[in-house]
Design a protein around this motif. Structure first.
Motif, PDB file in Angstrom:
ATOM      1  N   GLY A 113       0.785  -1.221   0.000  1.00  0.00           N
ATOM      2  CA  GLY A 113       0.000   0.000   0.000  1.00  0.00           C
ATOM      3  C   GLY A 113       0.819   1.275   0.000  1.00  0.00           C
ATOM      4  N   ALA A 114       2.102   1.174   0.282  1.00  0.00           N
ATOM      5  CA  ALA A 114       2.976   2.361   0.313  1.00  0.00           C
ATOM      6  C   ALA A 114       3.457   2.722  -1.090  1.00  0.00           C
ATOM      7  CB  ALA A 114       4.162   2.107   1.226  1.00  0.00           C
ATOM      8  N   LEU A 115       3.968   3.951  -1.198  1.00  0.00           N
ATOM      9  CA  LEU A 115       4.531   4.419  -2.457  1.00  0.00           C
ATOM     10  C   LEU A 115       5.818   3.667  -2.774  1.00  0.00           C
ATOM     11  CD1 LEU A 115       4.764   6.637  -4.762  1.00  0.00           C
ATOM     12  CD2 LEU A 115       6.174   7.905  -3.103  1.00  0.00           C
ATOM     13  N   VAL A 116       5.963   3.294  -4.041  1.00  0.00           N
ATOM     14  CA  VAL A 116       7.202   2.701  -4.522  1.00  0.00           C
ATOM     15  C   VAL A 116       7.975   3.755  -5.304  1.00  0.00           C
ATOM     16  CG1 VAL A 116       8.234   0.963  -6.031  1.00  0.00           C
ATOM     17  CG2 VAL A 116       6.187   0.402  -4.692  1.00  0.00           C
ATOM     18  N   LEU A 117       9.255   3.922  -4.967  1.00  0.00           N
ATOM     19  CA  LEU A 117      10.134   4.829  -5.704  1.00  0.00           C
ATOM     20  C   LEU A 117      11.466   4.129  -5.913  1.00  0.00           C
ATOM     21  CD1 LEU A 117      11.090   7.515  -6.931  1.00  0.00           C
ATOM     22  CD2 LEU A 117      11.599   8.299  -4.596  1.00  0.00           C
ATOM     23  N   LEU A 118      11.784   3.839  -7.156  1.00  0.00           N
ATOM     24  CA  LEU A 118      13.074   3.222  -7.505  1.00  0.00           C
ATOM     25  C   LEU A 118      13.824   4.222  -8.378  1.00  0.00           C
ATOM     26  CD1 LEU A 118      11.923  -0.411  -8.398  1.00  0.00           C
ATOM     27  CD2 LEU A 118      12.541   0.542  -6.180  1.00  0.00           C
ATOM     28  N   ARG A 119      15.063   4.501  -7.964  1.00  0.00           N
ATOM     29  CA  ARG A 119      15.807   5.601  -8.583  1.00  0.00           C
ATOM     30  C   ARG A 119      16.762   5.130  -9.678  1.00  0.00           C
ATOM     31  NH1 ARG A 119      15.233  10.143  -5.238  1.00  0.00           N
ATOM     32  NH2 ARG A 119      14.379   9.617  -3.169  1.00  0.00           N
ATOM     33  N   CYS A 120      16.810   5.915 -10.743  1.00  0.00           N
ATOM     34  CA  CYS A 120      17.706   5.623 -11.867  1.00  0.00           C
ATOM     35  C   CYS A 120      18.253   6.946 -12.395  1.00  0.00           C
ATOM     36  CB  CYS A 120      16.965   4.886 -12.970  1.00  0.00           C
ATOM     37  SG  CYS A 120      17.909   4.674 -14.504  1.00  0.00           S
ATOM     38  N   ASN A 121      19.565   7.054 -12.454  1.00  0.00           N
ATOM     39  CA  ASN A 121      20.216   8.191 -13.091  1.00  0.00           C
ATOM     40  C   ASN A 121      21.054   7.676 -14.246  1.00  0.00           C
ATOM     41  OD1 ASN A 121      19.873   9.215 -10.051  1.00  0.00           O
ATOM     42  ND2 ASN A 121      19.920  10.958 -11.454  1.00  0.00           N
ATOM     43  N   TYR A 122      21.091   8.439 -15.304  1.00  0.00           N
ATOM     44  CA  TYR A 122      21.792   7.987 -16.499  1.00  0.00           C
ATOM     45  C   TYR A 122      22.872   8.979 -16.897  1.00  0.00           C
ATOM     46  CZ  TYR A 122      19.259  11.542 -19.056  1.00  0.00           C
ATOM     47  OH  TYR A 122      18.770  12.751 -19.488  1.00  0.00           O
ATOM     48  N   SER A 123      23.791   8.483 -17.688  1.00  0.00           N
ATOM     49  CA  SER A 123      24.797   9.319 -18.326  1.00  0.00           C
ATOM     50  C   SER A 123      24.829   8.935 -19.799  1.00  0.00           C
ATOM     51  CB  SER A 123      26.160   9.087 -17.683  1.00  0.00           C
ATOM     52  OG  SER A 123      27.169   9.752 -18.409  1.00  0.00           O
TER      53      SER A 123
END
Lengths: 113, 114
Positions: free
Chosen positions: A16-26
């Motif tokens: 039920g909680a928010l999912v946040l998966l982080r991705c940074n690119y170059s």
């Protein structure tokens, strides 16, 4: 050269909680970005992709991601986690002049009741 | 639906053996790929192929070779297996080189070299 950095090898959320998966690119060229998911004992399957159209991309199973050029980010979100979302998630990048995808190292999403 | 089939789910081989990993796709895709997946390292590209009898080295080709005699089949060969090749191997295919052409993966072959 192209690369992808996924912050956090493991992310734990409650159902039920928010999912946040982080991705940074170059990338030295305008990027095309993808999120793939791998469920246990399976291959990867495409969740969503950004190919220079809308910056907010909607995918399967209620996931979405926003391309932010100023932050070189493509974070994956879902408003409400479900137990079935427990899996490993991979961000990947390619671009004009590149013939293959470069994958991040993956983030394992753990969902607790 | 595209189906990418890897012939073995689990494989155990001895050091020094020649090992063949087979992959077949049923959607007439142009491109095929072999990756290895290791914990903490993500997916690393070994070899890929854009057409029959064509092959290109990926990021980690050492110790591997490939064969693509037919469009639907792409084989990964370990000439002389070593323990550091113990890994999960994933085969993938894509329709063409367009950026709208996603990868379709098989379920993987977990290879153990003893």
């Amino acid at each position: 050269a192209q690369s992808v950095t996924q912050l956090g090898s493991h992310v734990s959320v409650s159902e039920g909680a928010l999912v946040l998966l982080r991705c940074n690119y170059s990338s030295s060229v305008p990027p095309y970005l993808f999120w793939y998911v791998q469920y246990p004992n399976q291959g990867l399957q495409l969740l969503l992709k950004y190919t220079s159209a809308a910056t907010l991309v909607k995918g399967i199973n209620g996931f979405e991601a926003e391309f932010k050029k100023s932050e070189t980010s493509f974070h994956l979100t879902k408003p409400s986690a479900h137990m079935s979302d427990a899996a490993e998630y991979f961000c990947a990048v390619t671009g004009v002049g590149y013939s293959t995808l470069t994958f991040g190292k993956g983030t394992m999403l753990l969902v607790s009741p | 639906d595209v189906k990418v089939t890897q012939s073995s789910r689990y494989l155990v081989k001895r050091t020094g053996e020649k090992v063949f990993l087979e992959c077949v796709q049923d959607m007439d895709h142009e491109n095929m790929f072999w990756y290895r997946q290791d914990p903490g390292l993500g997916l690393r590209l070994i070899y890929f192929s854009y057409d029959v009898k064509m092959k290109e080295k990926g990021d980690i080709p050492e110790g591997y070779s490939v064969s693509r005699e037919k469009k639907e089949r792409f084989s990964l060969i370990l000439e002389s297996a070593s323990t550091n090749q113990t890994s999960m191997y994933l085969c993938a295919s894509s329709r063409d080189n367009s950026y709208n052409s996603p990868l379709h993966f098989g379920n993987g072959t977990r290879l153990t070299v003893t």
